[in-house]
Design an enzyme around this catalytic site. Structure first.
Site, PDB file in Angstrom:
ATOM      1  N   HIS A 180      -7.209  -4.042  10.144  1.00 14.77           N
ATOM      2  CA  HIS A 180      -7.991  -5.272  10.341  1.00 14.77           C
ATOM      3  C   HIS A 180      -8.307  -5.465  11.830  1.00 14.77           C
ATOM      4  O   HIS A 180      -7.451  -5.250  12.689  1.00 14.77           O
ATOM      5  CB  HIS A 180      -7.202  -6.498   9.881  1.00 14.77           C
ATOM      6  CG  HIS A 180      -7.129  -6.656   8.393  1.00 14.77           C
ATOM      7  ND1 HIS A 180      -7.005  -7.887   7.785  1.00 14.77           N
ATOM      8  CD2 HIS A 180      -7.163  -5.747   7.390  1.00 14.77           C
ATOM      9  CE1 HIS A 180      -6.951  -7.731   6.476  1.00 14.77           C
ATOM     10  NE2 HIS A 180      -7.047  -6.433   6.208  1.00 14.77           N
TER      11      HIS A 180
ATOM     12  N   TYR B 191       1.724 -12.105   0.079  1.00 18.64           N
ATOM     13  CA  TYR B 191       0.876 -10.914   0.211  1.00 18.64           C
ATOM     14  C   TYR B 191       1.335 -10.162   1.462  1.00 18.64           C
ATOM     15  O   TYR B 191       1.003 -10.542   2.578  1.00 18.64           O
ATOM     16  CB  TYR B 191      -0.586 -11.347   0.324  1.00 18.64           C
ATOM     17  CG  TYR B 191      -1.611 -10.286  -0.018  1.00 18.64           C
ATOM     18  CD1 TYR B 191      -1.383  -8.947   0.233  1.00 18.64           C
ATOM     19  CD2 TYR B 191      -2.829 -10.637  -0.583  1.00 18.64           C
ATOM     20  CE1 TYR B 191      -2.318  -7.983  -0.081  1.00 18.64           C
ATOM     21  CE2 TYR B 191      -3.782  -9.689  -0.905  1.00 18.64           C
ATOM     22  CZ  TYR B 191      -3.523  -8.362  -0.650  1.00 18.64           C
ATOM     23  OH  TYR B 191      -4.458  -7.420  -0.956  1.00 18.64           O
TER      24      TYR B 191
ATOM     25  N   LYS C 175       3.340  -9.434  -3.476  1.00 16.79           N
ATOM     26  CA  LYS C 175       2.470  -8.259  -3.581  1.00 16.79           C
ATOM     27  C   LYS C 175       2.575  -7.454  -2.287  1.00 16.79           C
ATOM     28  O   LYS C 175       2.558  -8.035  -1.195  1.00 16.79           O
ATOM     29  CB  LYS C 175       1.022  -8.712  -3.794  1.00 16.79           C
ATOM     30  CG  LYS C 175      -0.019  -7.609  -3.558  1.00 16.79           C
ATOM     31  CD  LYS C 175      -1.381  -8.029  -4.037  1.00 16.79           C
ATOM     32  CE  LYS C 175      -2.460  -7.064  -3.552  1.00 16.79           C
ATOM     33  NZ  LYS C 175      -3.743  -7.306  -4.191  1.00 16.79           N
TER      34      LYS C 175
ATOM     35  N   LYS D 257       0.491  -4.682  -0.181  1.00 16.84           N
ATOM     36  CA  LYS D 257      -0.734  -3.900   0.001  1.00 16.84           C
ATOM     37  C   LYS D 257      -0.336  -2.508   0.462  1.00 16.84           C
ATOM     38  O   LYS D 257       0.327  -2.354   1.501  1.00 16.84           O
ATOM     39  CB  LYS D 257      -1.608  -4.588   1.057  1.00 16.84           C
ATOM     40  CG  LYS D 257      -2.794  -3.804   1.560  1.00 16.84           C
ATOM     41  CD  LYS D 257      -3.761  -3.395   0.488  1.00 16.84           C
ATOM     42  CE  LYS D 257      -4.325  -4.577  -0.268  1.00 16.84           C
ATOM     43  NZ  LYS D 257      -5.249  -4.186  -1.353  1.00 16.84           N
TER      44      LYS D 257
ATOM     45  N   ASP E 196      -0.485  -2.450  -4.638  1.00 16.63           N
ATOM     46  CA  ASP E 196      -1.906  -2.098  -4.692  1.00 16.63           C
ATOM     47  C   ASP E 196      -2.250  -1.015  -3.662  1.00 16.63           C
ATOM     48  O   ASP E 196      -2.461  -1.319  -2.489  1.00 16.63           O
ATOM     49  CB  ASP E 196      -2.723  -3.371  -4.405  1.00 16.63           C
ATOM     50  CG  ASP E 196      -4.225  -3.133  -4.367  1.00 16.63           C
ATOM     51  OD1 ASP E 196      -4.668  -2.035  -4.756  1.00 16.63           O
ATOM     52  OD2 ASP E 196      -4.957  -4.062  -3.966  1.00 16.63           O
ATOM     53  N   PRO E 197      -2.278   0.269  -4.079  1.00 13.06           N
ATOM     54  CA  PRO E 197      -2.702   1.317  -3.125  1.00 13.06           C
ATOM     55  C   PRO E 197      -4.223   1.480  -3.028  1.00 13.06           C
ATOM     56  O   PRO E 197      -4.699   2.489  -2.501  1.00 13.06           O
ATOM     57  CB  PRO E 197      -2.033   2.586  -3.660  1.00 13.06           C
ATOM     58  CG  PRO E 197      -1.590   2.300  -5.055  1.00 13.06           C
ATOM     59  CD  PRO E 197      -1.852   0.856  -5.368  1.00 13.06           C
ATOM     60  N   ASN E 198      -4.980   0.494  -3.546  1.00 10.23           N
ATOM     61  CA  ASN E 198      -6.446   0.502  -3.418  1.00 10.23           C
ATOM     62  C   ASN E 198      -7.096   1.824  -3.826  1.00 10.23           C
ATOM     63  O   ASN E 198      -7.968   2.358  -3.104  1.00 10.23           O
ATOM     64  CB  ASN E 198      -6.882   0.106  -2.003  1.00 10.23           C
ATOM     65  CG  ASN E 198      -7.004  -1.404  -1.842  1.00 10.23           C
ATOM     66  OD1 ASN E 198      -6.351  -1.968  -0.985  1.00 10.23           O
ATOM     67  ND2 ASN E 198      -7.805  -2.056  -2.661  1.00 10.23           N
TER      68      ASN E 198
ATOM     69  N   GLU F 222      -1.583  -2.313  -9.306  1.00  5.36           N
ATOM     70  CA  GLU F 222      -2.997  -2.668  -9.102  1.00  5.36           C
ATOM     71  C   GLU F 222      -3.771  -1.459  -8.574  1.00  5.36           C
ATOM     72  O   GLU F 222      -3.402  -0.882  -7.547  1.00  5.36           O
ATOM     73  CB  GLU F 222      -3.048  -3.832  -8.099  1.00  5.36           C
ATOM     74  CG  GLU F 222      -4.434  -4.366  -7.817  1.00  5.36           C
ATOM     75  CD  GLU F 222      -4.383  -5.597  -6.903  1.00  5.36           C
ATOM     76  OE1 GLU F 222      -3.392  -6.363  -6.952  1.00  5.36           O
ATOM     77  OE2 GLU F 222      -5.333  -5.782  -6.126  1.00  5.36           O
TER      78      GLU F 222
ATOM     79  N   ASN G 127      -9.083  -5.094  -9.136  1.00  7.86           N
ATOM     80  CA  ASN G 127     -10.223  -5.784  -8.543  1.00  7.86           C
ATOM     81  C   ASN G 127     -11.217  -4.738  -8.053  1.00  7.86           C
ATOM     82  O   ASN G 127     -12.101  -5.028  -7.263  1.00  7.86           O
ATOM     83  CB  ASN G 127      -9.797  -6.671  -7.364  1.00  7.86           C
ATOM     84  CG  ASN G 127      -9.329  -5.881  -6.160  1.00  7.86           C
ATOM     85  OD1 ASN G 127      -8.216  -5.368  -6.164  1.00  7.86           O
ATOM     86  ND2 ASN G 127     -10.171  -5.751  -5.142  1.00  7.86           N
TER      87      ASN G 127
ATOM     88  N   ASP H  88     -12.471 -12.738  -8.612  1.00  5.39           N
ATOM     89  CA  ASP H  88     -12.629 -13.247  -7.256  1.00  5.39           C
ATOM     90  C   ASP H  88     -13.973 -13.939  -7.319  1.00  5.39           C
ATOM     91  O   ASP H  88     -15.001 -13.278  -7.506  1.00  5.39           O
ATOM     92  CB  ASP H  88     -12.644 -12.071  -6.263  1.00  5.39           C
ATOM     93  CG  ASP H  88     -12.828 -12.548  -4.823  1.00  5.39           C
ATOM     94  OD1 ASP H  88     -13.464 -13.598  -4.631  1.00  5.39           O
ATOM     95  OD2 ASP H  88     -12.347 -11.861  -3.909  1.00  5.39           O
TER      96      ASP H  88
ATOM     97  N   HIS I 222      -7.957 -12.033  -7.022  1.00  2.91           N
ATOM     98  CA  HIS I 222      -7.954 -11.183  -5.826  1.00  2.91           C
ATOM     99  C   HIS I 222      -8.299 -12.040  -4.608  1.00  2.91           C
ATOM    100  O   HIS I 222      -8.947 -13.074  -4.729  1.00  2.91           O
ATOM    101  CB  HIS I 222      -9.009 -10.099  -6.035  1.00  2.91           C
ATOM    102  CG  HIS I 222      -9.482  -9.443  -4.789  1.00  2.91           C
ATOM    103  ND1 HIS I 222     -10.637  -9.801  -4.138  1.00  2.91           N
ATOM    104  CD2 HIS I 222      -8.947  -8.428  -4.072  1.00  2.91           C
ATOM    105  CE1 HIS I 222     -10.803  -9.029  -3.081  1.00  2.91           C
ATOM    106  NE2 HIS I 222      -9.790  -8.183  -3.022  1.00  2.91           N
TER     107      HIS I 222
ATOM    108  N   ASN J 212      -9.345 -11.938  -0.142  1.00  2.00           N
ATOM    109  CA  ASN J 212      -9.551 -11.347   1.179  1.00  2.00           C
ATOM    110  C   ASN J 212      -9.189 -12.434   2.189  1.00  2.00           C
ATOM    111  O   ASN J 212      -8.929 -13.564   1.797  1.00  2.00           O
ATOM    112  CB  ASN J 212     -11.025 -10.956   1.359  1.00  2.00           C
ATOM    113  CG  ASN J 212     -11.299  -9.556   0.847  1.00  2.00           C
ATOM    114  OD1 ASN J 212     -10.572  -8.626   1.145  1.00  2.00           O
ATOM    115  ND2 ASN J 212     -12.365  -9.405   0.075  1.00  2.00           N
TER     116      ASN J 212
ATOM    117  N   ARG K 230     -17.263  -6.448   8.409  1.00  4.15           N
ATOM    118  CA  ARG K 230     -15.902  -5.931   8.438  1.00  4.15           C
ATOM    119  C   ARG K 230     -15.979  -4.405   8.464  1.00  4.15           C
ATOM    120  O   ARG K 230     -16.705  -3.814   7.664  1.00  4.15           O
ATOM    121  CB  ARG K 230     -15.138  -6.401   7.203  1.00  4.15           C
ATOM    122  CG  ARG K 230     -13.763  -5.790   7.123  1.00  4.15           C
ATOM    123  CD  ARG K 230     -12.947  -6.296   5.955  1.00  4.15           C
ATOM    124  NE  ARG K 230     -11.721  -5.514   5.856  1.00  4.15           N
ATOM    125  CZ  ARG K 230     -10.844  -5.617   4.889  1.00  4.15           C
ATOM    126  NH1 ARG K 230     -11.025  -6.492   3.918  1.00  4.15           N
ATOM    127  NH2 ARG K 230      -9.759  -4.861   4.873  1.00  4.15           N
TER     128      ARG K 230
END
Ligand code: GKR
Ligand code: MG
Length: 428
Positions: free
Chosen positions: A25, A142, A196, A198, A227-229, A252, A275, A299, A326, A328, A408
């Protein structure tokens, strides 16, 4: 009633150096605040993820919005659908996040119109969504792997005078011990009843060790999600998912796409949430056909608004799926909107995600909203129940102008720490 003015204000809020599958980020998270003003002097508010590309589609929507009646959302939605080309959720491709813009414009207008209607009829938005089923809406802690630093104007330096969560929020968390310390501080401050993590940052083995350490520290009464995206292959998801069968409440987006998710789901005894692979109404037939997930994380910013998220909840009820939310990075307008949705959704089955603890600035009157025992209490005023703090909004707008970010993008931020680092859609 008629909408006579539309104000679009891009803002930036300080954000710590949080790691995720897409990189790191930036010191500021972008949001855009939308205000719709009616001919009777009511102002409706909304907030969407910040992006110059979305702002320009918002600008374009003025043509439809100005002069429209905010009490007739279905009519306005039809006009917006006629005005804009439909966007497929497949447009995300292998990108780290959802690329759709029009759906966020729908969301902004829907939320602002609901805020107007609530103020006009002196009722909360949750009442307009079908009625309040719970006044206190549960959220989940989170956790993020992170580098040391506070973000915002403090950039990557820490504030030595901070204590409690304000201090913990700035500390590095790069291993299981760091994650457990972060979780303890966040839970102590906000009373969260679920957690959770991330993931998608380190090798699966290391992240699974962090989850096991969290389980050992908090016990089975605090459900864990992870959540490993979608960075894992099907094989990796099955191999490590099996290790987590007695550890997680849900898993997730381990793998990318509905078919891969369905393969993992058939082989691992864990509910799968998404998501990423089911993110629009057009994806629902595929979800039913493949059986890609057990829980859809709506979301409202990406499903097209609060009405759309309620519609999704009905679908989930029909197909026996769980539903939650979900998140952000966001400010208080979005937190209020999420809380109204959570208050009205009869079949909300899991605590909602929120990034809210990671921010410290606010743009609403009264400052930061309270999270107590892991819950946000439905704001008491009409509509969303929040109002803009104009000087705070102006400070956040100045942040936006100063920070120079327009979208972003976590990859260049990560490259400042790890030269040559590249996002990969599938890493392990
Ligand atoms: O804020 O770094 C982040 C998250 O990775 C976010 O971008 C994701 O959209 O939280 C999100 C998720 O659940 O996938
Ligand atoms: Mg996710």
């Amino acid at each position: 009633m008629k909408i006579v003015e539309m104000r679009i204000t891009p803002i930036a809020l300080g954000d710590p150096p949080l790691l995720n599958a897409a990189g790191l980020h930036a010191p500021f998270a972008l949001r855009t605040v939308v205000e719709l003003v009616t001919d009777c002097g009511i102002t409706g508010l909304a907030e969407v993820p910040g992006s110059a590309a979305v702002d320009s589609v918002l600008e374009e929507s003025r043509e439809v919005v100005i002069g429209a009646d905010p009490l007739h959302w279905n009519r306005m939605k039809a006009s917006l659908e006629a005005h804009f080309q439909p966007e497929s959720s497949a447009s995300r491709g292998d990108a780290p996040w959802d690329q759709r813009k029009v759906v966020q414009v729908f969301s902004a207008i829907d939320v602002a119109c609901l805020d107007i209607a609530g103020k006009a009829f002196n009722v909360p938005v949750a009442t307009l969504l079908g009625g309040i089923v719970r006044e206190r809406v549960p959220y989940s802690a989170y956790l993020f792997y992170k580098y040391e630093g506070a973000g915002g104007d403090l950039a990557f330096n820490t504030d030595p005078n901070a204590s409690g969560w304000a201090a913990a929020r700035q500390r590095a968390a790069l291993d299981p011990e760091g994650i457990v310390e972060q979780a303890k501080a966040m839970v102590a401050e906000f009373g969260f009843q679920s957690i959770k993590l991330k993931g998608g940052v380190f090798e699966p083995e290391q992240e699974v060790a962090a989850l096991k350490a969290l389980r050992a520290a908090f016990g089975p009464k605090i459900p864990l999600r992870y959540d490993p995206n979608a960075l894992w292959t099907v094989e990796t998801s099955i191999r490590w998912g099996r290790e987590l069968e007695d550890v997680l409440e849900y898993f997730e987006d381990p793998a990318r796409g509905q078919e891969s998710m369905a393969q993992v789901r058939r082989s691992v005894k864990l509910p799968l949430a998404t998501n990423m692979c089911t993110t629009s109404f057009a994806d629902l037939p595929g979800s039913a056909r493949h059986g890609s997930e057990d829980i859809i994380l709506t979301d409202h910013h990406y499903w097209g608004g609060l009405h759309a998220s309620m519609e999704l909840a009905s679908h989930c009820r029909t197909f026996g799926l769980g539903v939650s939310m979900h998140s952000n990075n966001h400010a208080g307008i979005s937190l209020a909107a999420m809380t109204h949705l959570g208050a009205a959704m009869p079949n909300l089955s899991y605590a909602l995600d929120t990034h809210y603890p990671w921010q410290w600035e606010e743009i609403i009157i009264g400052g930061r909203m309270t999270i107590e025992d892991g819950c946000v209490t439905l704001p008491s005023g009409p509509g969303l129940g929040v109002e803009l703090d104009r000087p705070a909004l102006e400070r956040a707008r100045q942040n936006y102008l100063r920070c120079g970010l327009k979208e972003r993008d976590d990859e260049p931020e990560m490259q400042k720490k790890v030269p040559g680092w590249k996002f990969k859609a599938t890493r392990w």
